[in-house]
Design an enzyme around this catalytic site. Structure first.
Site, mmCIF file in Angstrom:
data_model
loop_
_atom_site.group_PDB
_atom_site.id
_atom_site.type_symbol
_atom_site.label_atom_id
_atom_site.label_comp_id
_atom_site.label_asym_id
_atom_site.label_seq_id
_atom_site.Cartn_x
_atom_site.Cartn_y
_atom_site.Cartn_z
ATOM 1 N N ASN A 43 46.642 8.921 32.571
ATOM 2 C CA ASN A 43 47.701 8.570 31.636
ATOM 3 C C ASN A 43 48.210 9.829 30.939
ATOM 4 O O ASN A 43 47.469 10.783 30.698
ATOM 5 C CB ASN A 43 47.253 7.501 30.633
ATOM 6 C CG ASN A 43 46.108 7.910 29.733
ATOM 7 O OD1 ASN A 43 45.123 8.505 30.195
ATOM 8 N ND2 ASN A 43 46.196 7.568 28.466
ATOM 9 N N GLU A 45 50.574 10.499 27.644
ATOM 10 C CA GLU A 45 51.306 9.956 26.506
ATOM 11 C C GLU A 45 52.462 10.874 26.118
ATOM 12 O O GLU A 45 52.461 12.062 26.441
ATOM 13 C CB GLU A 45 50.367 9.758 25.314
ATOM 14 C CG GLU A 45 49.314 8.714 25.567
ATOM 15 C CD GLU A 45 48.357 8.524 24.403
ATOM 16 O OE1 GLU A 45 47.601 7.547 24.437
ATOM 17 O OE2 GLU A 45 48.361 9.352 23.454
ATOM 18 N N ASN A 46 53.410 10.285 25.416
ATOM 19 C CA ASN A 46 54.599 11.021 24.991
ATOM 20 C C ASN A 46 54.974 10.533 23.602
ATOM 21 O O ASN A 46 54.890 9.337 23.321
ATOM 22 C CB ASN A 46 55.727 10.757 25.996
ATOM 23 C CG ASN A 46 56.940 11.591 25.745
ATOM 24 O OD1 ASN A 46 57.632 11.401 24.759
ATOM 25 N ND2 ASN A 46 57.200 12.512 26.646
ATOM 26 N N ALA A 48 57.759 10.024 22.428
ATOM 27 C CA ALA A 48 58.848 9.049 22.543
ATOM 28 C C ALA A 48 58.298 7.767 23.160
ATOM 29 O O ALA A 48 58.711 7.342 24.229
ATOM 30 C CB ALA A 48 59.986 9.617 23.380
ATOM 31 N N CYS A 54 51.300 5.547 32.732
ATOM 32 C CA CYS A 54 49.959 5.005 32.948
ATOM 33 C C CYS A 54 49.273 5.747 34.092
ATOM 34 O O CYS A 54 49.932 6.301 34.982
ATOM 35 C CB CYS A 54 50.038 3.523 33.291
ATOM 36 S SG CYS A 54 50.669 2.482 31.965
ATOM 37 N N GLU A 56 47.668 4.484 36.616
ATOM 38 C CA GLU A 56 47.965 3.861 37.901
ATOM 39 C C GLU A 56 49.316 4.337 38.433
ATOM 40 O O GLU A 56 49.455 4.624 39.627
ATOM 41 C CB GLU A 56 47.981 2.330 37.770
ATOM 42 C CG GLU A 56 46.661 1.746 37.306
ATOM 43 C CD GLU A 56 46.530 1.641 35.787
ATOM 44 O OE1 GLU A 56 45.746 0.800 35.337
ATOM 45 O OE2 GLU A 56 47.199 2.401 35.048
ATOM 46 N N CYS A 86 47.893 -2.658 33.124
ATOM 47 C CA CYS A 86 48.885 -3.414 32.365
ATOM 48 C C CYS A 86 49.754 -4.211 33.337
ATOM 49 O O CYS A 86 49.694 -4.012 34.554
ATOM 50 C CB CYS A 86 49.741 -2.468 31.521
ATOM 51 S SG CYS A 86 50.896 -1.444 32.475
ATOM 52 N N CYS A 89 51.913 -2.088 35.673
ATOM 53 C CA CYS A 89 51.150 -1.411 36.720
ATOM 54 C C CYS A 89 50.622 -2.393 37.761
ATOM 55 O O CYS A 89 50.484 -2.047 38.928
ATOM 56 C CB CYS A 89 50.022 -0.588 36.123
ATOM 57 S SG CYS A 89 50.641 0.946 35.368
#
Length: 131
Positions: A43, A45-46, A48, A54, A56, A86, A89
């Site tokens: 994963n 992250e950002n 924004a 993710c 996957e 999720c 995904c």
């Protein structure tokens, strides 16, 4: 080394490289392709939110970039008891895998549970060719 062990090792190594400065929740995923290769993703992250990626999705992107298009088995690992993919995904996996494909869910110590993709996403969208 068993297929599971190879997937677990690759997913755990990917998890170690995850970029999760906001949540601190790192996830790794590994896929066994039809060609017999293992590809992994983590994963990312950002700020924004929700523009992060993710694990996957990262593994699927690596698979497609390597010229592969079929998933035979998948594994997701996180520092949680049962970190399943999720909904988005699950559909992404369905684009490249049959319903019977095993999706292993692991924590840092090992396997927690195995699902089929059909169990995780029983009524996912199906691609239909246009005439």
């Amino acid at each position: 080394m068993s297929r599971f062990d190879a997937l677990f090792k690759a997913a755990k190594a990917a998890r170690d490289n995850a970029h999760a400065p906001y949540s601190g929740f790192r996830v790794g995923a590994a896929l066994l392709t039809e060609g017999g290769h293992i590809v992994a993703g983590c994963n990312v992250e950002n700020a924004a939110y929700p523009e992060g990626t993710c694990a996957e999705a990262g593994a699927i992107a690596a698979m497609v970039c390597a010229g592969e298009t079929r998933i035979l088995e998948a594994l997701v690992v996180a520092d949680a008891a049962l970190c399943t993919p999720c909904g988005g995904c699950r559909q992404k996996l369905k684009e490249f895998a049959d319903g019977g494909v095993k999706v292993h869910i692991a924590d840092l110590q090992g396997l927690r549970r195995t699902f089929t993709l059909e169990e995780l996403l029983p009524f996912g969208f199906e691609f239909q060719e246009r005439d």
